[in-house]
Design a protein around this motif. Structure first.
Motif, mmCIF file in Angstrom:
data_model
loop_
_atom_site.group_PDB
_atom_site.id
_atom_site.type_symbol
_atom_site.label_atom_id
_atom_site.label_comp_id
_atom_site.label_asym_id
_atom_site.label_seq_id
_atom_site.Cartn_x
_atom_site.Cartn_y
_atom_site.Cartn_z
ATOM 1 N N HIS A 111 -9.110 9.448 1.842
ATOM 2 C CA HIS A 111 -8.013 8.608 1.131
ATOM 3 C C HIS A 111 -7.446 7.610 2.006
ATOM 4 N N ASN A 112 -7.836 7.673 3.208
ATOM 5 C CA ASN A 112 -7.075 6.704 4.368
ATOM 6 C C ASN A 112 -8.164 5.738 4.786
ATOM 7 N N PHE A 113 -9.524 6.063 4.594
ATOM 8 C CA PHE A 113 -10.393 5.028 5.340
ATOM 9 C C PHE A 113 -10.506 3.761 4.391
ATOM 10 N N ASN A 114 -10.568 2.521 5.021
ATOM 11 C CA ASN A 114 -10.702 1.385 4.425
ATOM 12 C C ASN A 114 -11.827 1.016 3.306
ATOM 13 N N PRO A 115 -11.281 0.782 2.146
ATOM 14 C CA PRO A 115 -9.818 0.223 1.832
ATOM 15 C C PRO A 115 -8.827 1.419 1.611
ATOM 16 N N ALA A 116 -7.851 1.762 2.339
ATOM 17 C CA ALA A 116 -7.126 2.889 2.192
ATOM 18 C C ALA A 116 -6.230 2.971 0.688
ATOM 19 N N ARG A 117 -6.355 3.689 -0.040
ATOM 20 C CA ARG A 117 -5.557 4.433 -1.082
ATOM 21 C C ARG A 117 -4.082 4.661 -0.688
ATOM 22 N N ILE A 118 -4.138 5.145 0.362
ATOM 23 C CA ILE A 118 -2.485 5.635 0.790
ATOM 24 C C ILE A 118 -2.613 5.543 2.663
ATOM 25 N N ILE A 119 -1.550 5.117 2.889
ATOM 26 C CA ILE A 119 -1.517 5.501 4.464
ATOM 27 C C ILE A 119 -0.622 6.619 5.071
ATOM 28 N N MET A 120 -0.645 7.145 6.157
ATOM 29 C CA MET A 120 -0.011 8.395 6.636
ATOM 30 C C MET A 120 1.615 7.943 6.750
ATOM 31 N N GLY A 121 1.742 6.560 7.367
ATOM 32 C CA GLY A 121 3.293 6.200 7.340
ATOM 33 C C GLY A 121 3.801 7.169 8.842
ATOM 34 N N ASP A 122 4.923 6.649 9.210
ATOM 35 C CA ASP A 122 5.407 7.209 10.310
ATOM 36 C C ASP A 122 5.500 8.875 10.162
ATOM 37 N N ALA A 123 5.780 9.312 9.037
ATOM 38 C CA ALA A 123 5.772 10.681 8.684
ATOM 39 C C ALA A 123 4.423 11.238 9.417
ATOM 40 N N VAL A 142 0.792 -1.192 0.020
ATOM 41 C CA VAL A 142 0.140 -0.038 -0.063
ATOM 42 C C VAL A 142 0.944 1.183 0.016
ATOM 43 N N LEU A 143 0.503 2.330 -0.666
ATOM 44 C CA LEU A 143 1.344 3.308 -0.796
ATOM 45 C C LEU A 143 1.320 4.201 0.630
ATOM 46 N N SER A 144 2.623 4.803 0.935
ATOM 47 C CA SER A 144 2.865 5.257 2.227
ATOM 48 C C SER A 144 3.007 6.849 1.620
ATOM 49 N N LEU A 145 3.727 7.585 3.044
ATOM 50 C CA LEU A 145 4.165 8.918 3.038
ATOM 51 C C LEU A 145 2.948 9.729 2.814
ATOM 52 N N GLY A 146 1.723 9.448 3.041
ATOM 53 C CA GLY A 146 0.701 10.158 3.152
ATOM 54 C C GLY A 146 0.755 11.346 3.875
ATOM 55 N N GLY A 147 1.660 11.330 5.059
ATOM 56 C CA GLY A 147 2.002 12.353 6.002
ATOM 57 C C GLY A 147 2.592 13.616 5.328
ATOM 58 N N GLY A 148 3.163 13.614 4.075
ATOM 59 C CA GLY A 148 3.492 14.781 3.184
ATOM 60 C C GLY A 148 2.379 15.499 2.972
ATOM 61 N N ALA A 149 1.332 14.983 2.569
ATOM 62 C CA ALA A 149 0.113 15.842 2.403
ATOM 63 C C ALA A 149 -0.507 16.614 3.592
ATOM 64 N N MET A 150 -0.488 15.866 4.702
ATOM 65 C CA MET A 150 -0.500 16.435 6.028
ATOM 66 C C MET A 150 0.410 17.638 6.241
ATOM 67 N N PHE A 151 1.545 17.505 6.041
ATOM 68 C CA PHE A 151 2.600 18.476 6.197
ATOM 69 C C PHE A 151 2.385 19.700 5.698
ATOM 70 N N VAL A 152 2.310 19.317 4.272
ATOM 71 C CA VAL A 152 1.945 20.587 3.408
ATOM 72 C C VAL A 152 0.555 21.343 4.011
ATOM 73 N N GLY A 153 -0.528 20.546 4.337
ATOM 74 C CA GLY A 153 -1.608 21.329 4.628
ATOM 75 C C GLY A 153 -1.639 22.224 5.734
ATOM 76 N N PHE A 154 -0.511 21.367 6.838
ATOM 77 C CA PHE A 154 -0.228 22.163 8.126
ATOM 78 C C PHE A 154 0.402 23.535 7.736
ATOM 79 N N LEU A 155 1.436 23.429 6.839
ATOM 80 C CA LEU A 155 2.093 24.838 6.405
ATOM 81 C C LEU A 155 1.133 25.599 5.951
#
Length: 394
Positions: free
Chosen positions: A216-228, A44-57
């Motif tokens: 994007h993340n609810f089951n079935p997830a297209r991408i997960i947030m990952g540790d990021a 499954v695709l990871s690093l969805g936290g990148g979108a979160m960080f951009v949204g935060f900025l």
């Protein structure tokens, strides 16, 4: 309130749209979580936290231009501290998503993030001691950074540990962030939080980025947030806990049972990840396992073994977070402790639902039938083998 709605909406929209970008980028840079790290049976695709960080900025930048938040940004190093700490936490998590980082290195990154917060003023000033003769302790200049860093490390790992099912961490943090925002806003209106306190703003942004990522993340997830994403959300929750619980010395009306709030209230609201982390720590100590060693004994794993599907487990833990939030928020809005009866009854009903839902019974029955069928199959194999031997000898 209008400014908070604007900032939250910006965070949600930017995160939602940029997640599409991350879904395109992730496979091209190798940000793919392989089976075995969670409950997924396929990559499954990871690093969805990148979108979160951009949204935060984006939301933080918009907030800096809104007059309502001028006091939070004017001559205040805390805003810079939040940005730098968030960047460090995100980078550490992103590196781990791309190439697995050793637990000591990851912990060092979390400590660095918490240290940046402390150095730039985002630190606890007071610590409340429950059921003591004194209401709070003024933290010394030596102790305050330690408590701040520990809060960051605990909550970053707590959110990371519960990020084992699609939508679980994002939903829990969304509910918790909304509850913390309501409580911070209540304290602000009562004159117990200064206008420069960033807790309500950070909470509103957190709710926005979780709301934008969840579709994007609810089951079935297209991408997960990952540790990021998980550690980044943990940092944001730590910031709200530090700046609410560590900055207020006055007791708040309605705190019949929680007179040593507001430190306790954010912690109770985050009860699901904190309890899961505590159980994980005790479990690994008893078994003499390394804390970073993965296992399948977390709350969501146990619920799934009881027969609940992934979606139902997520909803159950969302509801627990909402109930814990209601338990601590209702007295602050009603000035009455007896309002706790309603959430307690609902909690009992939810507990009964978890243990006695037909899906649980049918899952157990299916397991028993599968075991019986396997035993019968083995008996048939043994009988056929015996017949072959008799024919061969005859």
């Amino acid at each position: 309130m209008g400014g908070y709605l604007t900032v939250g909406a910006v965070a949600a929209v930017v995160t939602f749209l940029f997640t599409f970008v991350m879904r395109w980028v992730a496979p091209r840079i190798g940000a793919v979580a392989m089976p075995g790290r969670g409950v997924h049976t396929k990559p499954v695709l990871s690093l969805g936290g990148g979108a979160m960080f951009v949204g935060f900025l984006a939301a933080f930048l918009v907030a800096s231009q809104i007059p309502q938040f001028h006091e939070m940004f004017a001559n205040n190093n805390e805003a810079l501290g939040i940005l730098l700490a968030a960047a460090v936490m995100f980078v550490v998590g992103a590196i781990d998503d791309l190439r697995e980082v050793s637990p000591p290195a990851k912990l060092a990154g979390q400590v660095l993030s918490g240290s940046i917060l402390s150095l730039l003023g985002v630190t606890m000033l007071y610590f409340r001691v429950p059921f003591a003769s004194y209401e709070y302790v003024v933290l010394s200049s030596d102790l305050a950074p330690l408590v701040t860093v520990l809060t960051v490390v605990v909550l970053a790992n707590a959110i990371n540990l519960i990020d084992g099912l699609d939508g679980l961490a994002a939903g829990v943090v969304l509910i918790a962030g909304a509850a913390i925002f309501l409580y911070a806003d209540r304290l602000f209106k009562a004159g117990l939080l200064e206008g420069s306190n960033t807790a309500p703003l950070v909470a509103a942004i957190t709710v926005g980025i979780c709301a934008g990522f969840l579709p994007h993340n609810f089951n079935p997830a297209r991408i997960i947030m990952g540790d990021a994403g998980a550690m980044f959300l943990g940092l944001l929750m730590a910031i709200t806990t530090i700046t609410i619980g560590g900055r207020t010395t006055d007791p708040f009306s309605g705190q019949t049972y929680f007179y040593f709030a507001p430190l306790l209230i954010p912690l109770v609201i985050l009860g699901v990840p904190i309890v899961d982390t505590a159980f994980a720590f005790v479990r690994r100590v008893v078994r003499r396992q390394h804390f970073a060693e993965r296992d399948r004994e977390h709350l969501h794993h146990r619920l799934m073994r009881m027969g609940h599907g992934p979606r139902r487990v997520v909803v159950i833990l969302w509801l627990w977070t909402a109930l814990l939030s209601a338990v601590v928020l209702l007295p602050t809005f009603t000035d009455r402790g007896n309002t706790l009866v309603v959430p307690a009854v609902i909690a009992l009903g939810l507990l009964l639902y978890i243990y006695f839902h037909p899906g649980v019974r049918s899952a157990r029955q299916e397991a028993a039938m599968a075991a019986l069928e396997a035993a019968e199959h083995d008996e048939r194999v043994v009988e056929l083998d015996a017949r072959r031997r008799r024919r061969a000898s005859g």
